[in-house]
Design a protein around this motif. Sequence first.
Motif, PDB file in Angstrom:
ATOM      1  N   UNK A 230      60.162 107.038 113.387  1.00  0.00           N
ATOM      2  CA  UNK A 230      60.762 107.042 114.721  1.00  0.00           C
ATOM      3  C   UNK A 230      62.232 107.452 114.653  1.00  0.00           C
ATOM      4  N   UNK A 231      62.990 106.890 113.697  1.00  0.00           N
ATOM      5  CA  UNK A 231      64.402 107.262 113.575  1.00  0.00           C
ATOM      6  C   UNK A 231      64.569 108.708 113.127  1.00  0.00           C
ATOM      7  N   UNK A 281      53.217 109.355 113.083  1.00  0.00           N
ATOM      8  CA  UNK A 281      53.511 108.171 113.891  1.00  0.00           C
ATOM      9  C   UNK A 281      52.248 107.682 114.596  1.00  0.00           C
ATOM     10  N   UNK A 282      51.468 108.612 115.118  1.00  0.00           N
ATOM     11  CA  UNK A 282      50.228 108.238 115.788  1.00  0.00           C
ATOM     12  C   UNK A 282      49.231 107.642 114.796  1.00  0.00           C
ATOM     13  N   UNK A 283      49.106 108.285 113.613  1.00  0.00           N
ATOM     14  CA  UNK A 283      48.143 107.816 112.623  1.00  0.00           C
ATOM     15  C   UNK A 283      48.548 106.462 112.044  1.00  0.00           C
ATOM     16  N   UNK A 288      54.076  99.148 118.583  1.00  0.00           N
ATOM     17  CA  UNK A 288      55.448  99.213 119.047  1.00  0.00           C
ATOM     18  C   UNK A 288      56.179 100.415 118.482  1.00  0.00           C
ATOM     19  N   UNK A 289      55.780 100.902 117.303  1.00  0.00           N
ATOM     20  CA  UNK A 289      56.396 102.106 116.773  1.00  0.00           C
ATOM     21  C   UNK A 289      56.198 103.286 117.701  1.00  0.00           C
ATOM     22  N   UNK A 290      54.959 103.468 118.181  1.00  0.00           N
ATOM     23  CA  UNK A 290      54.673 104.555 119.120  1.00  0.00           C
ATOM     24  C   UNK A 290      55.305 104.294 120.481  1.00  0.00           C
ATOM     25  N   UNK A 291      55.215 103.052 120.950  1.00  0.00           N
ATOM     26  CA  UNK A 291      55.794 102.723 122.253  1.00  0.00           C
ATOM     27  C   UNK A 291      57.300 102.933 122.247  1.00  0.00           C
ATOM     28  N   UNK A 454      64.103  98.150 120.621  1.00  0.00           N
ATOM     29  CA  UNK A 454      62.782  97.733 121.094  1.00  0.00           C
ATOM     30  C   UNK A 454      61.894  97.262 119.941  1.00  0.00           C
ATOM     31  N   UNK A 455      61.881  98.042 118.861  1.00  0.00           N
ATOM     32  CA  UNK A 455      60.975  97.722 117.750  1.00  0.00           C
ATOM     33  C   UNK A 455      61.373  96.425 117.049  1.00  0.00           C
TER      34      UNK A 455
END
Length: 495
Positions: A230-231, A281-283, A288-291, A454-455
């Motif tokens: 994510x970062x 990221x999806x896999x 919360x990582x995706x959100x 958020x995460x």
Amino acid sequence: MAMADQVRANKRRRLIKQMQHNHSRKKIQNNRLSTITFGAFLLLLFWLPIPLGSNRPWAWAIMEVASFAIFAMTILSYSLSYIRQSLGLYWPIVIGLGVFVLFQLIQITPLPAPMIKLLSSNIYYLKSQYINVSADAWMSLSLDQVQSQIATLKGLSYYLLMLSCLVLVNNFNRLKLLLISIIVIGTWQAFYGSLMALSGSEKSFVLGLNNSSAANGSFVYKNHFANYIMMSLSVGMGYLVATLNKDRLRSGRDHIANALRMLISGKAALRIALAIMVIALVISRSRMGNTAFFVALSIAGVMALWLMRDKSRSLLFLLLSIFVVDTIILGAYFGIDKVKTRIENTSIANEARVDVNEYSVELVQLFPETGTGGGSYYSIFETVKGQDVKAFFDHAHNDYLQFAIEYGIPASIWLLIVVLITLVHAIRAMKHRNSRILQGVGFASTMAILGMLMHMSVDFNLQAPANAMLFHMIIALAWISHSGLKSKNYVEDLS
């Protein structure tokens, strides 16, 4: 007499010339040392996620030694006046995080018993009654001295490498190299994680760890992997924003020409890298990582459309392409529906971490002033957990809660304020800086900080050294985008 004066004048000129030569030679040597130091800095960033996110004693020991060495080399590369001047541009973050590191040191420093009693009566009571410490002896604020020493060394290494980053990234070329390095590191992690998840192998290719259909790269915990990606995605998005053509495209020919320029430049490779990271990221199946990624992208995108100067429709098209192409097409193929199902099936009733956090809150209530000591959650949670919690927890699944337990409420609030001030400065960089790359870095920092905030509420990402160090680099980039690199003579080339 005139002859003697002439001889003295010649000697003086030779001496001045020699001094100038020595000064010039020293400057060249320092520039070479600075280049070597910057290379070592980038190499360390590439290494950190590889050994299980550096979340093993031997791995974070390497990180600490390397961080201290790079900081020492940074000091040797420049004069003290230059270093003071450079860090003076970023004094709020230097002081803000410095105060927190100082508090970490205070936690492990023996203090007189009356002072301990004044700062935290419960710490004093426990140590004097149950830990075989004399009531009038000197004692520390930490309930687990060994773990707090480990946490302090980690915190100091993060801080010193951040200072090194602020000094070393002193021109646009180095800033560009740092951004590209983070993107390359994230892309490599994403490619390896996706390859492992799709391979069907029972063991990972490296270290022979148990493998599953959820991507976790070289990390043990998939949520740490998702947070790292994510970062890295945020930095990639910021770099892509910086490359957008600000000229208005008035005709179909302009659009075709712009598309061809993208294909022959680095933009196409960057978009492929971003797609690989989105797939990973999806896999990862991290809810919360995706959100956090998509919410942070949405918020940062709206801010960019509202605040950035000289923006074109390309920015809007870029944001739409991320949602349409990456999430719908790539996500549907690689399993975003599984992430959606996990989110829909999530409830408070079946989340064990909620029960853990309920018991953890008791620790905050017992030690609100100064906490139990950095890293002490590992041992102190065992004293309050109920019979219904069978598993062993070495971290709270909430960074806010763990920081409040280990460092107390005042220090945790201080740290949160420092991060929020950094976020404000990253947002202001998007609005006030004229440089495209600095606007893009402001976008990247805004998105990454929002995603991390958020995460952190459901996981312990800052307890993983690789993630914590990358977040410190994001913080440094936010301040560089706002307060650094003011040269007006640099011609940007981001292709």
